[in-house]
Structures are given as structure tokens and as C-alpha cells.
Design an enzyme around this catalytic site. Structure first.
Site, mmCIF file in Angstrom:
data_model
loop_
_atom_site.group_PDB
_atom_site.id
_atom_site.type_symbol
_atom_site.label_atom_id
_atom_site.label_comp_id
_atom_site.label_asym_id
_atom_site.label_seq_id
_atom_site.Cartn_x
_atom_site.Cartn_y
_atom_site.Cartn_z
ATOM 1 C CG HIS A 102 41.535 41.695 30.851
ATOM 2 N ND1 HIS A 102 42.150 42.763 30.243
ATOM 3 C CD2 HIS A 102 42.431 40.691 30.884
ATOM 4 C CE1 HIS A 102 43.378 42.400 29.903
ATOM 5 N NE2 HIS A 102 43.583 41.151 30.279
ATOM 6 C CG ASP B 227 44.962 33.541 34.047
ATOM 7 O OD1 ASP B 227 45.828 32.861 33.471
ATOM 8 O OD2 ASP B 227 45.139 34.709 34.431
HETATM 9 N N1 ACO Z 1 35.711 39.065 40.939
HETATM 10 C C1 ACO Z 1 34.875 39.909 41.585
HETATM 11 N N2 ACO Z 1 34.851 41.236 41.355
HETATM 12 C C2 ACO Z 1 35.711 41.707 40.457
HETATM 13 C C3 ACO Z 1 36.600 40.887 39.741
HETATM 14 C C4 ACO Z 1 36.581 39.520 40.017
HETATM 15 N N3 ACO Z 1 37.401 38.674 39.393
HETATM 16 N N4 ACO Z 1 37.321 41.640 38.894
HETATM 17 C C5 ACO Z 1 36.913 42.893 39.052
HETATM 18 N N5 ACO Z 1 35.943 42.942 40.001
HETATM 19 C C6 ACO Z 1 35.233 44.132 40.457
HETATM 20 C C7 ACO Z 1 36.067 44.867 41.491
HETATM 21 O O1 ACO Z 1 35.838 44.416 42.788
HETATM 22 C C8 ACO Z 1 35.623 46.282 41.270
HETATM 23 O O2 ACO Z 1 34.367 46.440 41.856
HETATM 24 P P1 ACO Z 1 33.979 47.815 42.629
HETATM 25 O O3 ACO Z 1 34.065 48.880 41.576
HETATM 26 O O4 ACO Z 1 32.620 47.538 43.146
HETATM 27 O O5 ACO Z 1 35.033 47.982 43.681
HETATM 28 C C9 ACO Z 1 35.419 46.361 39.762
HETATM 29 O O6 ACO Z 1 35.108 45.021 39.354
HETATM 30 C C10 ACO Z 1 36.641 46.837 39.007
HETATM 31 O O7 ACO Z 1 37.729 45.961 39.320
HETATM 32 P P2 ACO Z 1 39.229 46.383 39.507
HETATM 33 O O8 ACO Z 1 39.901 45.429 40.448
HETATM 34 O O9 ACO Z 1 39.346 47.840 39.827
HETATM 35 O O10 ACO Z 1 39.752 46.156 38.036
HETATM 36 P P3 ACO Z 1 41.242 46.204 37.589
HETATM 37 O O11 ACO Z 1 41.240 46.633 36.186
HETATM 38 O O12 ACO Z 1 42.061 46.984 38.547
HETATM 39 O O13 ACO Z 1 41.714 44.684 37.725
HETATM 40 C C11 ACO Z 1 41.927 42.402 37.344
HETATM 41 C C12 ACO Z 1 41.694 43.770 36.718
HETATM 42 C C13 ACO Z 1 43.165 42.435 38.250
HETATM 43 C C14 ACO Z 1 42.155 41.397 36.242
HETATM 44 C C15 ACO Z 1 40.673 42.024 38.179
HETATM 45 O O14 ACO Z 1 39.571 41.861 37.321
HETATM 46 C C16 ACO Z 1 40.891 40.778 39.004
HETATM 47 O O15 ACO Z 1 41.420 40.862 40.113
HETATM 48 N N6 ACO Z 1 40.518 39.563 38.475
HETATM 49 C C17 ACO Z 1 40.757 38.332 39.169
HETATM 50 C C18 ACO Z 1 42.203 37.892 39.002
HETATM 51 C C19 ACO Z 1 42.483 37.426 37.595
HETATM 52 O O16 ACO Z 1 41.736 36.649 37.014
HETATM 53 N N7 ACO Z 1 43.624 37.871 37.066
HETATM 54 C C20 ACO Z 1 44.066 37.482 35.723
HETATM 55 C C21 ACO Z 1 43.886 38.612 34.753
HETATM 56 S S1 ACO Z 1 44.329 38.136 33.111
HETATM 57 C C22 ACO Z 1 45.982 37.994 33.171
HETATM 58 O O17 ACO Z 1 46.681 38.717 33.789
HETATM 59 C C23 ACO Z 1 46.592 36.904 32.491
#
Ligand code: ACO
Length: 371
Positions: A257, A308
Site C-alpha cells: 500500500h 483487496d
Molecule cells: N508484490 C510484490 N512486490 C511489491 C508489491 C506487491 N504487491 N507491492 C509493492 N512491492 C514492492 C515493489 O516492487 C517495490 O520494490 P522495489 O523497491 O524493490 O522496486 C516496493 O515494494 C515499493 O513498491 P511500489 O510499487 O513503488 O509502491 P507504490 O506505493 O507505488 O504502490 C501499490 C502501491 C500499487 C498498492 C503496490 O503495492 C502494488 O502494486 N500492489 C499490488 C496491487 C494491489 O494490491 N493494489 C490494490 C491496492 S489497495 C487499493 O487500491 C484498493
């Protein structure tokens, strides 16, 4: 100019609709844990739109208004019957239908506060009828009219299945609606606010928000979680599957998140519901598998489940088609979008940030035959 990728940490507006402070989510100052355990979704709609919990007469009036506005113009269902229906995702159908709703509302471009509140009620009331109506039309059935004596959660399940739901399903569904209703400046709410800050109409605002919610990094994640669980198949296959996916740098849907670092406070409610409902259906494997996935993702990457993750096994246990999970999220989140839209109109300024230009410079036009 300095930039912040993805606007992380940028405070773009003031709002009194909901807050996330120190990983605690509140709607109008009420802790989500308190509301999840006690409130009906109708009470939450009232709270988000008016800033206080409704008295009995206020709640009755809202409930009556919602019931009176649930009938969707027949033209919208007639048009759905012409969609290339087997290829249409229900979120695309919802986005199209909400946009279309504006065509049949004589007040669509009326900008005064009273008209906007009337439109908010209509949109909130008609989204469930659109989602359930689409689901029935694609099964070759006719949409079912809502029953005025059923609450919001019960009516949704009734219009979807054609049978009045049992109390366990109503309670679980109501709680899911309460938990998804608002979430500060999430991507779809921000989209809605940007849209109406141009003084565009409320139907355009909600249509834009639906488009933003549809993406898998936002609301679309719940459907993807169920696809992942279905692919894993059995709890004892979860560990290998997740480790392989992580080794391939795949994102695990339903985890992580932007704002919460100590965990999403909504997840525990959905986890409990998932445990209870999978016991009722006798398909405890979905809960067991989800627990195992959580254990592995948390141990390996320190990532925690978001709203989710467990909502997937909850909706599956309620017998809901997997591609309707995100439209259900939209059904609930519409209440938050509408609260934010009304708040934006009440003290509007155009939202227009800048971009730091990094493209080529001082280019000269080259005639076609010299390129
Ligand atoms: N699985 C694996 N790795 C992850 C995940 C995940 N679900 N989420 C974050 N990371 C990792 C990223 O790869 C990144 O790693 P790195 O620094 O080695 O490159 C680090 O954690 C930071 O992640 P970001 O993508 O930069 O975080 P951001 O704040 O931009 O994104 C998000 C947040 C979109 C929710 C992300 O965690 C994600 O894609 N999750 C999966 C999709 C999801 O569940 N979305 C629903 C969110 S809740 C909602 O909207 C209702």
C-alpha cells in the site's frame, strides 16, 4: 522543478470526508473498526455526505430516497443488450452506463448544491441496479427490480440472484460495503476531484473515477487476487507459487500500500469474514490458502495484505462472479466519490499541477521528404 514520482506524500487538498493518520482510517472522525462492527452502509453514506451519523428520521429519509431512485432508465438496459456482451468486462459496462445515466437526467448539468445532492442519491441508488442488471443480462435473464423494503446490501444480493439473501450474507456484504466506502485521496477519488474541479458535471466525475478504479493497481486487484488463488488451487501449493512469482519479480496482488506501512486496518475484518464464510460454504481451502499466501509474502518481503486480498475469498464465498468484485468495490466507493465531489464543488479551485519537462529541446520542423 523537483518531482515526486506518483505524487507520493504530496498533500493535494484539505478534506473532512476521511483520514488516514498513523495507519488509522476514519470516516468523518469515526474509526473504521467502530463503523465496520456497528454501522449499516446507508448510515455510512449519510455520514460521508453530511458529516454526522443520521438520526432515525434522517436515515429513513435517505433510505426512502435511495429506494425511490433505484430504477435505471430502460434505455440503459436496452443498450446493454446490444453490447458484444461476452467480451465486455462489467467495469467497462458500469463506466459506460454511468456516463449514459447523465443523458437521461434533465439536471445533469445543473450545478447548484441541491441538484448535485439529488444526483448523488440517483447515482448511488442506480449503480447497484446497473451492476446486477448487467450480470443478469449477460446470463440471458432480465434485470430484477429492487424491493423497497430491503436494505442496500440485501437489495444488491436480491437483484443479483433473484432470491432474498440470508442474514449471514447480508451482514457480510454490508460490512464489505462499509469497509470500502471511502479512503482519503486514493487514485479514483483524486480522479473524480480533478474532473469536477474543472466544473464538469457529477456524472463525468463518477465515470472518470470508475475508469481509475478499474486498474489492477487499484480496485481491479480484488479480481486478480481470486485469479491467483484459483491458479494456486490448493493451500499446500501456495508457498512454491508465491516464491516463484517473487523470484520472477511479479507483483502479488492484494499486497502493499502507498500509505499504510504497518498494515491496512480493513484487512483484518475481511480476514475474519473470510474465515467465517468459508466455514459456512465448506470451502475452507480459500481461507487456508489466503493465510498461507499472507505468511509467505510477509515473511519474504515484509508486505502486508490490503483491502483487496481477503475481499476476494469473501465475495467468492458469497457466490459472486469474480469479475463482479471490482464493480462491487465501485458500488461502495461511489459513496466516497460523491462525498468528495460535493466537497470539491463547495470550495472549488481548478487542480492543475505542473510537469518537469525532460524531452528533447530546440527541435526544428523538417519537411516530410527530408525525414
Ligand atoms: N508484490 C510484490 N512486490 C511489491 C508489491 C506487491 N504487491 N507491492 C509493492 N512491492 C514492492 C515493489 O516492487 C517495490 O520494490 P522495489 O523497491 O524493490 O522496486 C516496493 O515494494 C515499493 O513498491 P511500489 O510499487 O513503488 O509502491 P507504490 O506505493 O507505488 O504502490 C501499490 C502501491 C500499487 C498498492 C503496490 O503495492 C502494488 O502494486 N500492489 C499490488 C496491487 C494491489 O494490491 N493494489 C490494490 C491496492 S489497495 C487499493 O487500491 C484498493
Amino acid at each position: 522543478m523537483s518531482t515526486t514520482r506518483g505524487l507520493e506524500g504530496v498533500v493535494a487538498t484539505t478534506s473532512s470526508v476521511s483520514s488516514i493518520i498513523d495507519d488509522v482510517l476514519t470516516y468523518q472522525g469515526f474509526d473504521i473498526d467502530d463503523l465496520a462492527d456497528n454501522a449499516t452502509f446507508e448510515e455510512v453514506i449519510y455520514l460521508l455526505w453530511n458529516g454526522h451519523l443520521p438520526k432515525e428520521n434522517e436515515l429513513n429519509e435517505l433510505t426512502k430516497d435511495l429506494a425511490a431512485n433505484m430504477d435505471v432508465p430502460k434505455e440503459i438496459f436496452d443498450f446493454m443488450k446490444q453490447y458484444p456482451i461476452e467480451k465486455v468486462h462489467p467495469m467497462a459496462a458500469l463506466r459506460t452506463a454511468v456516463s449514459q445515466l447523465g443523458l437521461y437526467d434533465d439536471e445533469a448539468d445543473e450545478m447548484n448544491e441541491e441538484a448535485n445532492k439529488r444526483k448523488a442519491v440517483k447515482i448511488q441508488a442506480q449503480i447497484p441496479a446497473i451492476v446486477t442488471g448487467f450480470s443478469r443480462i449477460r446470463e440471458g435473464k432480465e434485470p430484477i427490480a429492487p424491493k423497497a423494503d430491503l436494505g442496500f446490501a440485501a437489495n444488491f444480493l436480491y437483484m443479483l440472484n433473484g432470491e432474498e439473501p440470508d442474514e449471514t450474507s447480508i451482514t457480510a456484504f454490508n460490512k464489505a460495503l462499509v469497509l470500502h466506502a471511502d479512503h482519503e485521496l486514493n487514485a479514483s477519488t483524486f480522479t473524480a476531484r480533478v474532473c469536477v474541479a474543472t466544473l464538469s458535471d457529477i456524472y463525468s466525475g463518477v465515470t472518470s473515477a470508475i475508469g481509475a478504479l478499474k486498474g489492477p493497481l487499484h480496485g481491479g486487484a480484488n479480481e486478480k487476487v481470486m485469479a491467483m488463488l484459483s491458479e494456486i488451487g490448493e493451500p499446500d501449493k501456495a508457498e512454491d507459487y508465491i516464491k516463484k512469482a517473487m523470484a520472477n519479480k511479479e507483483k502479488i496482488m492484494g499486497f502493499g500500500h502507498r500509505v499504510y506501512k504497518q498494515g491496512d486496518p480493513r484487512a483484518k475484518h475481511l480476514r475474519d469474514m473470510s474465515e467465517r464464510l468459508t466455514k459456512v460454504t465448506g470451502e475452507t481451502k480459500w481461507y487456508d490458502m489466503s493465510l498461507k499466501v499472507e505468511e509467505v509474502v510477509t515473511n519474504e518481503k515484509g508486505l502486508l495484505p490490503n483491502v483487496d486480498f481477503y475481499s476476494a475469498s469473501v465475495y467468492h464465498s458469497l457466490g459472486i462472479d469474480h469479475d463482479l468484485f471490482t464493480p462491487i468495490f465501485a458500488t461502495s466507493r461511489a459513496s466516497g466519490w460523491l462525498a468528495h465531489i460535493l466537497e470539491q464543488y463547495s470550495d472549488n479551485r481548478l487542480i492543475r499541477p505542473r510537469a518537469d519537462y525532460v524531452g528533447p529541446d530546440k527541435q526544428k520542423y523538417v519537411p516530410m521528404d527530408q525525414r
